[in-house]
Design an enzyme around this catalytic site. Structure first.
Site, mmCIF file in Angstrom:
data_model
loop_
_atom_site.group_PDB
_atom_site.id
_atom_site.type_symbol
_atom_site.label_atom_id
_atom_site.label_comp_id
_atom_site.label_asym_id
_atom_site.label_seq_id
_atom_site.Cartn_x
_atom_site.Cartn_y
_atom_site.Cartn_z
ATOM 1 N N ILE A 196 24.212 -21.361 145.900
ATOM 2 C CA ILE A 196 23.309 -20.646 146.804
ATOM 3 C C ILE A 196 23.742 -19.182 146.880
ATOM 4 C CG2 ILE A 196 22.381 -20.539 149.163
ATOM 5 C CD1 ILE A 196 21.737 -23.189 147.627
ATOM 6 N N SER B 99 28.933 -29.984 149.552
ATOM 7 C CA SER B 99 28.741 -29.130 148.376
ATOM 8 C C SER B 99 28.589 -30.003 147.142
ATOM 9 C CB SER B 99 29.947 -28.212 148.172
ATOM 10 O OG SER B 99 29.824 -27.546 146.927
ATOM 11 N N ARG C 214 26.529 -15.479 159.748
ATOM 12 C CA ARG C 214 25.926 -14.929 158.515
ATOM 13 C C ARG C 214 25.581 -16.080 157.553
ATOM 14 N NH1 ARG C 214 31.397 -12.673 155.403
ATOM 15 N NH2 ARG C 214 31.676 -14.588 154.185
ATOM 16 N N ASN D 200 28.614 -26.300 159.585
ATOM 17 C CA ASN D 200 28.381 -25.443 158.425
ATOM 18 C C ASN D 200 29.575 -24.541 158.077
ATOM 19 O OD1 ASN D 200 26.572 -23.586 156.597
ATOM 20 N ND2 ASN D 200 27.429 -22.229 158.178
ATOM 21 N N TYR E 20 39.005 -27.109 148.010
ATOM 22 C CA TYR E 20 37.602 -27.060 148.447
ATOM 23 C C TYR E 20 36.856 -28.346 148.086
ATOM 24 C CZ TYR E 20 32.879 -25.097 149.061
ATOM 25 O OH TYR E 20 31.591 -24.863 149.451
ATOM 26 N N ALA F 15 38.121 -31.296 147.467
ATOM 27 C CA ALA F 15 38.657 -32.415 148.257
ATOM 28 C C ALA F 15 38.099 -32.358 149.682
ATOM 29 C CB ALA F 15 40.177 -32.370 148.283
ATOM 30 N N VAL G 71 36.791 -23.463 164.318
ATOM 31 C CA VAL G 71 36.431 -24.886 164.197
ATOM 32 C C VAL G 71 37.644 -25.773 163.900
ATOM 33 C CG1 VAL G 71 34.064 -24.384 163.433
ATOM 34 C CG2 VAL G 71 35.844 -24.813 161.719
ATOM 35 N N GLY H 241 29.692 -21.403 161.992
ATOM 36 C CA GLY H 241 29.644 -20.448 160.879
ATOM 37 C C GLY H 241 28.289 -19.781 160.801
ATOM 38 N N ALA H 242 27.711 -19.502 161.974
ATOM 39 C CA ALA H 242 26.306 -19.053 162.027
ATOM 40 C C ALA H 242 26.161 -17.537 162.153
ATOM 41 C CB ALA H 242 25.577 -19.750 163.169
HETATM 42 P P1 NAI Z 1 29.792 -17.542 154.260
HETATM 43 O O1 NAI Z 1 31.203 -17.220 153.883
HETATM 44 O O2 NAI Z 1 28.743 -16.504 154.022
HETATM 45 O O3 NAI Z 1 29.709 -17.995 155.784
HETATM 46 C C1 NAI Z 1 30.646 -18.862 156.350
HETATM 47 C C2 NAI Z 1 30.756 -18.575 157.836
HETATM 48 O O4 NAI Z 1 31.733 -19.462 158.387
HETATM 49 C C3 NAI Z 1 31.232 -17.145 158.113
HETATM 50 O O5 NAI Z 1 30.401 -16.526 159.104
HETATM 51 C C4 NAI Z 1 32.650 -17.336 158.631
HETATM 52 O O6 NAI Z 1 33.071 -16.353 159.573
HETATM 53 C C5 NAI Z 1 32.553 -18.723 159.276
HETATM 54 N N1 NAI Z 1 33.867 -19.344 159.426
HETATM 55 C C6 NAI Z 1 34.862 -19.387 158.504
HETATM 56 N N2 NAI Z 1 35.946 -19.992 159.019
HETATM 57 C C7 NAI Z 1 35.635 -20.353 160.289
HETATM 58 C C8 NAI Z 1 36.337 -21.005 161.338
HETATM 59 N N3 NAI Z 1 37.620 -21.400 161.181
HETATM 60 N N4 NAI Z 1 35.722 -21.210 162.522
HETATM 61 C C9 NAI Z 1 34.433 -20.799 162.696
HETATM 62 N N5 NAI Z 1 33.713 -20.166 161.751
HETATM 63 C C10 NAI Z 1 34.307 -19.947 160.551
HETATM 64 O O7 NAI Z 1 29.452 -18.883 153.464
HETATM 65 P P2 NAI Z 1 28.047 -19.593 153.116
HETATM 66 O O8 NAI Z 1 27.787 -19.408 151.685
HETATM 67 O O9 NAI Z 1 27.015 -19.229 154.103
HETATM 68 O O10 NAI Z 1 28.483 -21.129 153.290
HETATM 69 C C11 NAI Z 1 28.156 -21.923 154.417
HETATM 70 C C12 NAI Z 1 28.534 -23.356 154.114
HETATM 71 O O11 NAI Z 1 27.853 -23.795 152.940
HETATM 72 C C13 NAI Z 1 30.022 -23.579 153.845
HETATM 73 O O12 NAI Z 1 30.443 -24.810 154.404
HETATM 74 C C14 NAI Z 1 30.081 -23.637 152.339
HETATM 75 O O13 NAI Z 1 31.214 -24.366 151.890
HETATM 76 C C15 NAI Z 1 28.781 -24.338 152.024
HETATM 77 N N6 NAI Z 1 28.321 -24.153 150.665
HETATM 78 C C16 NAI Z 1 27.946 -22.921 150.194
HETATM 79 C C17 NAI Z 1 27.500 -22.790 148.894
HETATM 80 C C18 NAI Z 1 27.055 -21.495 148.338
HETATM 81 O O14 NAI Z 1 26.692 -21.467 147.156
HETATM 82 N N7 NAI Z 1 27.029 -20.405 149.104
HETATM 83 C C19 NAI Z 1 27.449 -23.942 147.987
HETATM 84 C C20 NAI Z 1 27.860 -25.171 148.568
HETATM 85 C C21 NAI Z 1 28.271 -25.263 149.870
#
Ligand code: NAI
Length: 254
Positions: free
Chosen positions: A195, A149, A16, A90, A162, A164, A64, A13-14
């Site tokens: 975040i 989270s 963005r 991530n 989410y 769970a 993933v 998930g890198a």
């Molecule tokens: P985001 O939505 O900006 O980035 C997530 C990335 O994961 C995206 O680039 C997306 O294309 C990729 N992705 C989604 N499904 C995928 C798959 N099946 N295979 C490969 N890549 C996939 O989200 P963000 O905010 O950067 O979150 C990153 C992590 O942090 C997540 O696990 C999220 O649950 C966790 N998190 C985020 C919080 C927040 O406040 N933003 C709070 C707590 C946890």
């Protein structure tokens, strides 16, 4: 020379958000980085930013939640970068809704990406990590870091799937640390609070203000706050830390 010079990291998930920042932070500390996301072309920006720090970077398209794609991805990283020392799980999605109305599809989609995806990558890197040796020929394993989270600890109305999945990630982190510790593989999780990212930008203003009221530091977190915690868990300064959940949440919960 950084803390992670000579190490190879995979970050999912890198393309963005938090994942992109983690990739750049690990590169700043000297690691070569495999930048993974659903499509390889989405990774290009992060790949360029990482290369600009003087380390190697490759972008890989991988879902993933798909076992075969995950195994193939780890093989490609080892073929191109030589090994895997650091695994950052991530990638994550949300599909929010009250549980009474939640569809099977929305439940499965979130569990498959957030929890199964973390399991699949952990399984795929564990054997290669066991083979890692330091300069003296001693096993040096690796460091697996899962992004959980705050709501995986405290629950949250409207996020049955989410919360769970993230609670599952926390339990999986503890089990992984117990199974792989004797092979010098550490496994920890970072549990972010609120975040600022594309995932949270879409929330209604009222929801954001509700969160703010629960945050003693009275500010939302930045992606760099999470990346800094991940870099510490990836490096030698946390060598005696495993099976832990590091909360980075402005004090939302203890
Ligand atoms: P985001 O939505 O900006 O980035 C997530 C990335 O994961 C995206 O680039 C997306 O294309 C990729 N992705 C989604 N499904 C995928 C798959 N099946 N295979 C490969 N890549 C996939 O989200 P963000 O905010 O950067 O979150 C990153 C992590 O942090 C997540 O696990 C999220 O649950 C966790 N998190 C985020 C919080 C927040 O406040 N933003 C709070 C707590 C946890």
């Amino acid at each position: 020379m950084g803390n992670l010079t000579g190490k190879v990291a995979i970050v999912t998930g890198a393309a963005r958000g938090i994942g992109a920042e983690i990739a750049k932070r690990l590169a700043k500390d000297g690691a070569d980085v495999a930048i993974c996301d659903l499509k390889a072309e989405w990774c290009e920006e992060t790949v360029k930013a990482v290369e600009a720090m003087g380390v190697k970077a490759i972008g890989i398209g991988v879902n993933v939640a798909c076992s075969a794609e995950v195994d193939q991805c780890v093989k490609e990283v080892i073929a191109k970068l030589g090994k895997v020392d650091i695994m950052v799980n991530n990638a994550g999605i949300t599909k929010d809704g009250l549980l009474m109305r939640m569809s099977d599809e929305d439940w499965d989609a979130v569990l498959n990406v957030n929890l199964k995806g973390t399991f699949l990558f952990t399984r795929a890197v564990s054997r290669p990590m066991m083979k890692n040796k330091d300069a003296e020929g001693n096993p040096c394993g690796g460091s697996i870091i899962n992004i959980a989270s705050v709501v995986g600890i405290m629950g949250n109305a409207g996020q049955a799937n989410y919360t769970a999945s993230k609670g599952g990630v926390i339990a999986l982190t503890k089990t992984t640390s117990k199974e792989l510790g004797s092979r010098a593989i550490r496994c920890n999780a970072v549990a972010p609070g609120f975040i600022q990212s594309k995932m949270t930008d879409v929330l209604p203003e009222e929801v954001k203000q509700n969160y703010m009221a629960q945050i003693p530091l009275r500010k939302f977190g930045q992606v760099s706050d999470i990346a800094n915690a991940v870099a510490w868990l990836a490096g030698p300064e946390s060598a005696y830390v495993t099976g832990q959940i590091i909360s980075v949440n402005g004090g939302m919960i203890g």
